[in-house]
Design a protein around this motif. Structure first.
Motif, PDB file in Angstrom:
ATOM      1  N   LEU A   1       0.823  -1.206   0.000  1.00  0.00           N
ATOM      2  CA  LEU A   1       0.000   0.000   0.000  1.00  0.00           C
ATOM      3  C   LEU A   1       0.861   1.261   0.000  1.00  0.00           C
ATOM      4  O   LEU A   1       0.550   2.232  -0.700  1.00  0.00           O
ATOM      5  N   LEU A   2       1.933   1.256   0.782  1.00  0.00           N
ATOM      6  CA  LEU A   2       2.822   2.415   0.806  1.00  0.00           C
ATOM      7  C   LEU A   2       3.476   2.632  -0.554  1.00  0.00           C
ATOM      8  O   LEU A   2       3.602   3.767  -1.028  1.00  0.00           O
ATOM      9  N   PHE A   3       3.889   1.530  -1.195  1.00  0.00           N
ATOM     10  CA  PHE A   3       4.485   1.640  -2.530  1.00  0.00           C
ATOM     11  C   PHE A   3       3.462   2.167  -3.532  1.00  0.00           C
ATOM     12  O   PHE A   3       3.764   3.044  -4.352  1.00  0.00           O
ATOM     13  N   ASP A   4       2.237   1.646  -3.464  1.00  0.00           N
ATOM     14  CA  ASP A   4       1.187   2.070  -4.388  1.00  0.00           C
ATOM     15  C   ASP A   4       0.855   3.545  -4.196  1.00  0.00           C
ATOM     16  O   ASP A   4       0.715   4.305  -5.173  1.00  0.00           O
ATOM     17  N   ALA A   5       0.737   3.968  -2.938  1.00  0.00           N
ATOM     18  CA  ALA A   5       0.440   5.376  -2.661  1.00  0.00           C
ATOM     19  C   ALA A   5       1.575   6.282  -3.130  1.00  0.00           C
ATOM     20  O   ALA A   5       1.340   7.336  -3.743  1.00  0.00           O
ATOM     21  N   GLY A   6       2.817   5.889  -2.855  1.00  0.00           N
ATOM     22  CA  GLY A   6       3.957   6.685  -3.293  1.00  0.00           C
ATOM     23  C   GLY A   6       4.052   6.770  -4.808  1.00  0.00           C
ATOM     24  O   GLY A   6       4.351   7.841  -5.367  1.00  0.00           O
ATOM     25  N   TYR A   7       3.773   5.651  -5.490  1.00  0.00           N
ATOM     26  CA  TYR A   7       3.838   5.635  -6.948  1.00  0.00           C
ATOM     27  C   TYR A   7       2.773   6.552  -7.554  1.00  0.00           C
ATOM     28  O   TYR A   7       3.047   7.316  -8.496  1.00  0.00           O
ATOM     29  N   ASN A   8       1.554   6.501  -7.010  1.00  0.00           N
ATOM     30  CA  ASN A   8       0.480   7.354  -7.525  1.00  0.00           C
ATOM     31  C   ASN A   8       0.744   8.827  -7.242  1.00  0.00           C
ATOM     32  O   ASN A   8       0.464   9.694  -8.080  1.00  0.00           O
ATOM     33  N   LEU A   9       1.273   9.134  -6.054  1.00  0.00           N
ATOM     34  CA  LEU A   9       1.623  10.518  -5.746  1.00  0.00           C
ATOM     35  C   LEU A   9       2.723  11.024  -6.675  1.00  0.00           C
ATOM     36  O   LEU A   9       2.707  12.187  -7.098  1.00  0.00           O
ATOM     37  N   TYR A  10       3.683  10.167  -6.979  1.00  0.00           N
ATOM     38  CA  TYR A  10       4.752  10.549  -7.911  1.00  0.00           C
ATOM     39  C   TYR A  10       4.178  10.859  -9.299  1.00  0.00           C
ATOM     40  O   TYR A  10       4.571  11.849  -9.941  1.00  0.00           O
ATOM     41  N   ASN A  11       3.243  10.029  -9.769  1.00  0.00           N
ATOM     42  CA  ASN A  11       2.638  10.278 -11.082  1.00  0.00           C
ATOM     43  C   ASN A  11       1.858  11.592 -11.101  1.00  0.00           C
ATOM     44  O   ASN A  11       1.918  12.348 -12.077  1.00  0.00           O
ATOM     45  N   LEU A  12       1.131  11.867 -10.022  1.00  0.00           N
ATOM     46  CA  LEU A  12       0.392  13.121  -9.962  1.00  0.00           C
ATOM     47  C   LEU A  12       1.330  14.317  -9.956  1.00  0.00           C
ATOM     48  O   LEU A  12       1.065  15.340 -10.609  1.00  0.00           O
ATOM     49  N   THR A  13       2.426  14.196  -9.215  1.00  0.00           N
ATOM     50  CA  THR A  13       3.402  15.292  -9.180  1.00  0.00           C
ATOM     51  C   THR A  13       4.082  15.460 -10.530  1.00  0.00           C
ATOM     52  O   THR A  13       4.288  16.588 -11.008  1.00  0.00           O
ATOM     53  N   ASP A  14       4.432  14.349 -11.166  1.00  0.00           N
ATOM     54  CA  ASP A  14       5.116  14.407 -12.461  1.00  0.00           C
ATOM     55  C   ASP A  14       4.212  14.975 -13.547  1.00  0.00           C
ATOM     56  O   ASP A  14       4.693  15.646 -14.471  1.00  0.00           O
ATOM     57  N   ASN A  15       2.916  14.732 -13.446  1.00  0.00           N
ATOM     58  CA  ASN A  15       1.972  15.262 -14.435  1.00  0.00           C
ATOM     59  C   ASN A  15       1.569  16.707 -14.151  1.00  0.00           C
ATOM     60  O   ASN A  15       0.779  17.274 -14.907  1.00  0.00           O
ATOM     61  N   GLY A  16       2.097  17.274 -13.083  1.00  0.00           N
ATOM     62  CA  GLY A  16       1.799  18.654 -12.771  1.00  0.00           C
ATOM     63  C   GLY A  16       0.456  18.877 -12.115  1.00  0.00           C
ATOM     64  O   GLY A  16      -0.055  20.003 -12.093  1.00  0.00           O
ATOM     65  N   TYR A  17      -0.142  17.801 -11.540  1.00  0.00           N
ATOM     66  CA  TYR A  17      -1.476  17.946 -10.955  1.00  0.00           C
ATOM     67  C   TYR A  17      -1.458  18.872  -9.744  1.00  0.00           C
ATOM     68  O   TYR A  17      -2.288  19.784  -9.629  1.00  0.00           O
ATOM     69  N   PHE A  18      -0.519  18.641  -8.839  1.00  0.00           N
ATOM     70  CA  PHE A  18      -0.476  19.455  -7.625  1.00  0.00           C
ATOM     71  C   PHE A  18      -0.066  20.885  -7.927  1.00  0.00           C
ATOM     72  O   PHE A  18      -0.532  21.832  -7.282  1.00  0.00           O
ATOM     73  N   ALA A  19       0.817  21.052  -8.935  1.00  0.00           N
ATOM     74  CA  ALA A  19       1.202  22.404  -9.320  1.00  0.00           C
ATOM     75  C   ALA A  19       0.012  23.165  -9.886  1.00  0.00           C
ATOM     76  O   ALA A  19      -0.205  24.353  -9.586  1.00  0.00           O
ATOM     77  N   GLU A  20      -0.809  22.477 -10.685  1.00  0.00           N
ATOM     78  CA  GLU A  20      -2.011  23.115 -11.223  1.00  0.00           C
ATOM     79  C   GLU A  20      -3.022  23.367 -10.114  1.00  0.00           C
ATOM     80  O   GLU A  20      -3.700  24.401 -10.105  1.00  0.00           O
ATOM     81  N   LEU A  21      -3.109  22.428  -9.180  1.00  0.00           N
ATOM     82  CA  LEU A  21      -4.062  22.597  -8.076  1.00  0.00           C
ATOM     83  C   LEU A  21      -3.729  23.820  -7.232  1.00  0.00           C
ATOM     84  O   LEU A  21      -4.622  24.545  -6.771  1.00  0.00           O
TER      85      LEU A  21
END
Length: 225
Positions: A197-217
């Protein structure tokens, strides 16, 4: 001799009276005994409250403060679930075990059941209200209509092909899972599951950060999605 014989009954009566007093003292409940009847004493002499039974701990009675905590945490867990796919069921499990000392089995089943109902209603919205160019219909209008969504559809079709592809794995896992759990041990299974679960959460957070989701948010950059 006569004097000694006359004093013997008096001494005997005194001894019998003393025995009766001793018996009453042993049998009578004391204030200390009553105070400790609902508490346990540790090896160090500390007095701790007696733990309720498993069924008593499952019979949850919420206070107003706990309602607010549950609503707030589950709302944030739902937002996290929308971002990375997991969250609300873990939050519920933690709340049940931490605030109410619910056993792991009941807390786990409650969290899974809640997640199942939430997923079912989300499935209905996406299956019945998807746009005409997505999915098989019937394309009802279920969402709020505005300029960006004039027909009130729910975007995101149900991936039926993925559902069909994972059914064999779920079936096999449900058959061999109990044997694996017995061989490896529930604690080791839980450790592996938490790591996953920790790996899955970290991987998804990395993808969101890499796609600029949090920066846009946060309004710092334009999305690259």
């Amino acid at each position: 001799a006569t004097g000694a014989a006359q004093t013997l009954p008096d001494n005997r009566d005194g001894q019998e009276e003393k025995k009766e007093n001793d018996i009453e003292a042993v049998g009578a409940p004391t204030e200390t005994t009553g105070l400790l009847s609902d508490k346990n004493m540790t090896a160090g002499g500390a007095i701790v409250p007696k733990r309720a039974s498993r069924m008593e701990r499952r019979n949850i009675k919420f206070t107003r403060k706990q309602y607010i905590i549950y609503v707030t945490c589950c709302f944030l867990g739902g937002m996290l679930c929308g971002w990375i796919g997991i969250g609300v069921e873990k939050v519920t499990f933690f709340l049940l075990t931490y605030f109410h000392d619910v056993d792991v089995i009941a807390a786990g089943l409650s969290s899974i059941t809640m997640t199942g109902w939430l997923s079912f209603f989300a499935f209905l919205l996406h299956a019945l209200c998807t746009p005409e160019d997505e999915g098989i219909g019937p394309h009802f209008s279920c969402a709020v209509r505005d300029k960006s969504n004039p027909f009130g559809h729910v975007f995101g079709k149900v991936p039926y092909e993925l559902w069909l592809s994972v059914i064999p794995g779920i079936l096999i896992g449900s058959l061999v899972g109990p044997a694996v759990n017995a061989a490896v041990g529930p604690r080791n299974i839980m450790i592996v599951f938490v790591i996953f679960l920790l790996f899955d959460a970290g991987y998804n957070l990395y993808n969101l950060t890499d796609n600029g989701y949090f920066a846009e948010l946060l309004g710092l950059a334009e999305s690259k999605i």
